[in-house]
Design an enzyme around this catalytic site. Structure first.
Site, PDB file in Angstrom:
ATOM      1  CB  CYS A   4      -4.226   2.559   8.823  1.00 43.43           C
ATOM      2  SG  CYS A   4      -4.982   1.897   7.357  1.00 43.43           S
ATOM      3  CG  ASN A  43      -0.312  -0.440   2.477  1.00 40.56           C
ATOM      4  OD1 ASN A  43       0.276  -1.520   2.558  1.00 40.56           O
ATOM      5  ND2 ASN A  43      -0.391   0.391   3.507  1.00 40.56           N
TER       6      ASN A  43
HETATM    7  N1  PLP Z   1      -4.233  -4.463   3.629  1.00 35.10           N
HETATM    8  C1  PLP Z   1      -3.753  -3.431   2.906  1.00 35.10           C
HETATM    9  C2  PLP Z   1      -2.606  -3.663   1.971  1.00 35.10           C
HETATM   10  C3  PLP Z   1      -4.314  -2.158   3.034  1.00 35.10           C
HETATM   11  O1  PLP Z   1      -3.837  -1.147   2.319  1.00 35.10           O
HETATM   12  C4  PLP Z   1      -5.390  -1.986   3.945  1.00 35.10           C
HETATM   13  C5  PLP Z   1      -5.983  -0.641   4.153  1.00 35.10           C
HETATM   14  O2  PLP Z   1      -5.313   0.365   4.089  1.00 35.10           O
HETATM   15  C6  PLP Z   1      -5.876  -3.090   4.656  1.00 35.10           C
HETATM   16  C7  PLP Z   1      -5.260  -4.309   4.471  1.00 35.10           C
HETATM   17  C8  PLP Z   1      -7.027  -2.971   5.606  1.00 35.10           C
HETATM   18  O3  PLP Z   1      -8.246  -2.887   4.914  1.00 35.10           O
HETATM   19  P1  PLP Z   1      -9.546  -2.267   5.624  1.00 35.10           P
HETATM   20  O4  PLP Z   1      -9.355  -0.783   5.634  1.00 35.10           O
HETATM   21  O5  PLP Z   1     -10.686  -2.659   4.742  1.00 35.10           O
HETATM   22  O6  PLP Z   1      -9.659  -2.868   6.957  1.00 35.10           O
END
Ligand code: PLP
Length: 376
Positions: free
Chosen positions: A321, A147
């Site tokens: 996040c 991400n």
């Molecule tokens: N995995 C990756 C690579 C992400 O970028 C994200 C969110 O930023 C997540 C998992 C988590 O997803 P969610 O926001 O739907 O809980």
């Protein structure tokens, strides 16, 4: 606003919004026997079938969840909690916190964690994977795309190694669904996580793909929804809208990704040719087409983000996040950056809704922001 933070979340596609609005009227509980319940159950089933078709998998392999985080937790906890004898987990160090924090929790229960290494471009050293495998290895978890950097990981090779040693493979596909053709069934993937809000669907919904025959037990306790694999009343309007968003994304996926990649490349080229002291973070060859992560010497990531925001451009520093905290990015640290530089990774992430005019405007604004921060 010029929105270039699509790896954090994406705006809702009009097609998904229309389905969302329409299905809000389907208020029944899919477990109820009466008409309202039956209507909800029918829409849920229709959505599941459409999703299975879009992904070319069996509908029995899909478990709706509240998003990527829950899908990843379900997969990992469902492997280890029932069988703590399988007490070893292999991970990449650049996984999302949803994986890393679940791994940390499991390690407190006695699961040992081994990390693969990544190089300065964030590429995985796959040669060490087989050396890390042990008889008690219960799971290998590597994301499809990162991400922060957009790096794409060699899913086929990892799946192949996992198959050779009969170890389940969890692949976090949150950043690729809607961008890359997954072809899940032909790969040896046991668990795959996805999140609707990363492909222009609503937030708070996603799914876990669980391959038939994979040894796994539902870790959450409650009702019998999702064939007893994920308790809790389903959010049917969100599920229906997620499926509409994926359908829309897949309709023009190839063209959109070509255009988005060209825009990202235009942005990258423009930045590197007008601003001195830029350093690309990630693998220039194997990256998702929408992502650009870089550091600009003498420019604190946070200051750039705030000034860009004031000028109407939304980007991010590190993982969305975690933004709000001033922690260095664990992804950039794993790639060997010094902690002070690992705070300064500016991430631009595009979507099919971005235009050339927006990229050109960003290329006017960013050099001004850099001059203001550098003071010359
Ligand atoms: N995995 C990756 C690579 C992400 O970028 C994200 C969110 O930023 C997540 C998992 C988590 O997803 P969610 O926001 O739907 O809980």
């Amino acid at each position: 606003m010029i929105y270039l933070d699509n790896n954090a979340t994406t705006p809702l596609a009009p097609e998904a919004l229309a389905v969302y609005r329409e299905s809000m009227e389907v208020f029944g509980n899919a477990s109820s026997v009466h008409q309202a319940g039956r209507r909800a159950r029918a829409l849920l089933q229709e959505s599941r079938e459409s999703l299975a078709q879009l992904l070319e998998v069996d509908e029995a392999n899909l478990i709706f969840t509240s998003g990527g985080t829950e899908a990843l937790n379900l997969a990992m906890l469902g492997v280890f909690l029932p069988d703590l004898k399988k007490r070893h987990l292999i991970l990449s160090p650049v996984e999302h916190s949803a994986v890393l924090e679940t791994a940390r929790y499991l390690s407190r229960l006695g699961v040992e964690i081994s990390f693969l290494q990544v190089d300065s471009q964030g590429r995985l050293d796959l040669s060490s994977l087989e050396e890390l495998v042990r008889p008690e290895t219960g799971l290998i978890s590597v994301m499809w795309a990162n991400n922060e950097t957009g790096n794409l990981y060699p899913v086929d090779e990892i799946a192949e190694i996992a198959r050779r040693y009969s170890i389940p493979f969890l692949c976090d596909a949150v950043q690729v669904l809607g961008k890359v053709k997954l072809d899940i069934k032909s790969k040896n993937i046991d668990f795959l996580s996805a999140s609707s809000h990363k492909f222009h669907g609503p937030k708070g919904v996603g799914f876990l793909y669980l391959r038939s025959g994979t040894v796994w037990q539902a870790p959450l306790r409650g009702g019998r929804q999702e064939r007893g694999r994920r308790p809790g009343t389903e959010n049917i309007p969100a599920i229906a809208a997620m499926v509409a968003a994926l359908k829309r994304a897949q309709q023009t996926q190839v063209e959109d990704q070509c255009r988005v990649t060209a825009l990202r490349d235009r942005l990258q080229k423009g930045i590197f040719s007008t601003i001195s002291g830029c350093h690309l973070h990630g693998d220039p060859e194997r990256r998702v087409g929408n992502t650009l992560n870089l550091r600009i010497e003498g420019v604190a990531g946070e200051s750039a983000l705030i000034r860009l925001d004031m000028a109407g451009v939304a980007v991010s520093v590190g993982a969305a996040c975690e933004s709000g905290s001033l922690e260095p990015s664990h992804v950039l640290l794993a790639m060997g950056l010094e902690p002070r530089h690992a705070m300064d990774g500016l991430r631009f992430s595009l979507s099919r809704y971005n235009t050339e005019a927006e990229i050109d405007r960003t290329l006017e604004i960013l050099p001004q922001v850099v001059r203001q921060i550098r003071g010359f």
